[in-house]
Design a protein around this motif. Structure first.
Motif, PDB file in Angstrom:
ATOM      1  N   THR A  16       0.839  -1.202   0.000  1.00 28.77           N
ATOM      2  CA  THR A  16       0.000   0.000   0.000  1.00 28.77           C
ATOM      3  C   THR A  16       0.869   1.245   0.000  1.00 28.77           C
ATOM      4  O   THR A  16       0.636   2.176  -0.775  1.00 28.77           O
ATOM      5  CB  THR A  16      -0.929   0.012   1.234  1.00 28.77           C
ATOM      6  OG1 THR A  16      -1.752  -1.160   1.199  1.00 28.77           O
ATOM      7  CG2 THR A  16      -1.794   1.263   1.267  1.00 28.77           C
ATOM      8  N   ALA A  19       2.605   1.869  -3.320  1.00 27.56           N
ATOM      9  CA  ALA A  19       1.669   2.212  -4.396  1.00 27.56           C
ATOM     10  C   ALA A  19       1.091   3.622  -4.267  1.00 27.56           C
ATOM     11  O   ALA A  19       0.386   4.086  -5.162  1.00 27.56           O
ATOM     12  CB  ALA A  19       0.538   1.192  -4.433  1.00 27.56           C
ATOM     13  N   LEU A  20       1.378   4.311  -3.162  1.00 28.97           N
ATOM     14  CA  LEU A  20       0.831   5.663  -2.975  1.00 28.97           C
ATOM     15  C   LEU A  20       1.276   6.598  -4.095  1.00 28.97           C
ATOM     16  O   LEU A  20       2.428   6.562  -4.514  1.00 28.97           O
ATOM     17  CB  LEU A  20       1.298   6.251  -1.636  1.00 28.97           C
ATOM     18  CG  LEU A  20       0.727   5.658  -0.361  1.00 28.97           C
ATOM     19  CD1 LEU A  20       1.407   6.286   0.853  1.00 28.97           C
ATOM     20  CD2 LEU A  20      -0.772   5.887  -0.291  1.00 28.97           C
ATOM     21  N   GLU A  21       0.351   7.403  -4.548  1.00 30.70           N
ATOM     22  CA  GLU A  21       0.687   8.455  -5.508  1.00 30.70           C
ATOM     23  C   GLU A  21       0.678   9.767  -4.751  1.00 30.70           C
ATOM     24  O   GLU A  21      -0.375  10.274  -4.367  1.00 30.70           O
ATOM     25  CB  GLU A  21      -0.309   8.457  -6.665  1.00 30.70           C
ATOM     26  CG  GLU A  21      -0.193   7.211  -7.518  1.00 30.70           C
ATOM     27  CD  GLU A  21      -1.081   7.268  -8.746  1.00 30.70           C
ATOM     28  OE1 GLU A  21      -1.390   8.373  -9.226  1.00 30.70           O
ATOM     29  OE2 GLU A  21      -1.453   6.184  -9.209  1.00 30.70           O
ATOM     30  N   ILE A  22       1.868  10.295  -4.522  1.00 33.18           N
ATOM     31  CA  ILE A  22       2.042  11.478  -3.693  1.00 33.18           C
ATOM     32  C   ILE A  22       2.299  12.686  -4.596  1.00 33.18           C
ATOM     33  O   ILE A  22       3.163  12.639  -5.466  1.00 33.18           O
ATOM     34  CB  ILE A  22       3.236  11.290  -2.727  1.00 33.18           C
ATOM     35  CG1 ILE A  22       3.058  10.035  -1.882  1.00 33.18           C
ATOM     36  CG2 ILE A  22       3.448  12.516  -1.864  1.00 33.18           C
ATOM     37  CD1 ILE A  22       1.845  10.061  -0.984  1.00 33.18           C
ATOM     38  N   PRO A  23       1.571  13.782  -4.380  1.00 34.92           N
ATOM     39  CA  PRO A  23       1.815  14.991  -5.182  1.00 34.92           C
ATOM     40  C   PRO A  23       3.212  15.563  -4.922  1.00 34.92           C
ATOM     41  O   PRO A  23       3.798  15.342  -3.850  1.00 34.92           O
ATOM     42  CB  PRO A  23       0.746  15.976  -4.695  1.00 34.92           C
ATOM     43  CG  PRO A  23      -0.187  15.203  -3.849  1.00 34.92           C
ATOM     44  CD  PRO A  23       0.496  13.952  -3.429  1.00 34.92           C
ATOM     45  N   ASP A  24       3.742  16.280  -5.897  1.00 34.29           N
ATOM     46  CA  ASP A  24       5.037  16.938  -5.739  1.00 34.29           C
ATOM     47  C   ASP A  24       5.033  17.808  -4.486  1.00 34.29           C
ATOM     48  O   ASP A  24       4.046  18.470  -4.176  1.00 34.29           O
ATOM     49  CB  ASP A  24       5.355  17.811  -6.953  1.00 34.29           C
ATOM     50  CG  ASP A  24       5.689  16.985  -8.186  1.00 34.29           C
ATOM     51  OD1 ASP A  24       5.978  15.782  -8.032  1.00 34.29           O
ATOM     52  OD2 ASP A  24       5.662  17.539  -9.299  1.00 34.29           O
ATOM     53  N   SER A 104      15.042   4.374  -5.953  1.00 29.09           N
ATOM     54  CA  SER A 104      14.316   5.368  -5.152  1.00 29.09           C
ATOM     55  C   SER A 104      14.460   5.103  -3.666  1.00 29.09           C
ATOM     56  O   SER A 104      14.618   6.020  -2.875  1.00 29.09           O
ATOM     57  CB  SER A 104      12.829   5.363  -5.511  1.00 29.09           C
ATOM     58  OG  SER A 104      12.650   5.767  -6.835  1.00 29.09           O
TER      59      SER A 104
END
Length: 190
Positions: A16, A19-24, A104
């Motif tokens: 989880t 898979a997070l999509e974190i904004p800039d 990363s």
């Protein structure tokens, strides 16, 4: 008949998190089983980081590579997934070249020191991150604590914490041992 390995709660948590999509500008970390999302740091936080980096690059006994906000994948604690932390600053001797082709979330092998500047969640820097860095056997953890107005050097990592702690108030010099080998001036960090 082959059995599929059972998916554990730790596996689900790690999947989880990854898979997070974190904004800039937003930072997400997984620390001791907790997903932590933090806003972009404010100016004085970054000013302290800049002043620290400047001193390290000028005065260290060996040339240092520096990475701001580099993801580290660190040993897990018990049944929890591996910690995924982003120190404010990561230092490593240039000769080790640890950032070349690093993923990363890289392991901490070759890291000489990590540093954190406290922000809105200072207690996390003081405890959970400190323990995580010790478990990873990172030799030095430097904490610039703006709330307490102290600079603290943790050294001699053990299984779950550092064995040696030296703290000075802002304005007093703090010796950084080898491979740095110089006195960090803290007056400029106020």
């Amino acid at each position: 008949m082959a059995h599929e390995p059972m998916t554990t709660q730790a596996d689900v948590l790690l999947e989880t998190f990854l898979a997070l999509e974190i904004p800039d500008g937003i930072r997400a970390e997984l620390i001791e089983g907790e997903i932590v999302v933090s806003p972009a740091p404010e100016g004085n936080h970054e000013r302290n980081i800049s002043r620290l980096i400047r001193q390290v690059l000028r005065h260290s006994a060996v040339d240092m590579d520096v990475s701001g906000h580099k993801g580290l994948s660190l040993p897990k604690m018990g049944p929890l997934p591996r910690d995924h932390v982003i120190p404010d600053v990561t230092f490593a001797p240039v000769e080790k070249d640890i950032f070349r082709d690093a993923p990363s979330w890289m392991p901490s092998d070759g890291v000489a020191m990590v540093a954190e500047v406290t922000s809105s969640r200072a207690e996390r820097d003081r405890t959970q991150k400190r323990r995580s860095y010790a478990r990873a056997q990172i030799p030095l953890y430097l904490l610039l604590d703006r709330e307490l107005e102290t600079v603290t050097l943790h050294s001699e990592p053990g299984m779950n914490d550092y064995r040696t702690v030296l703290s000075v108030v802002y304005g007093k010099a703090l010796f950084l041992p080898e491979p740095f080998g110089f006195e960090l001036e803290t007056a400029d960090l106020m």
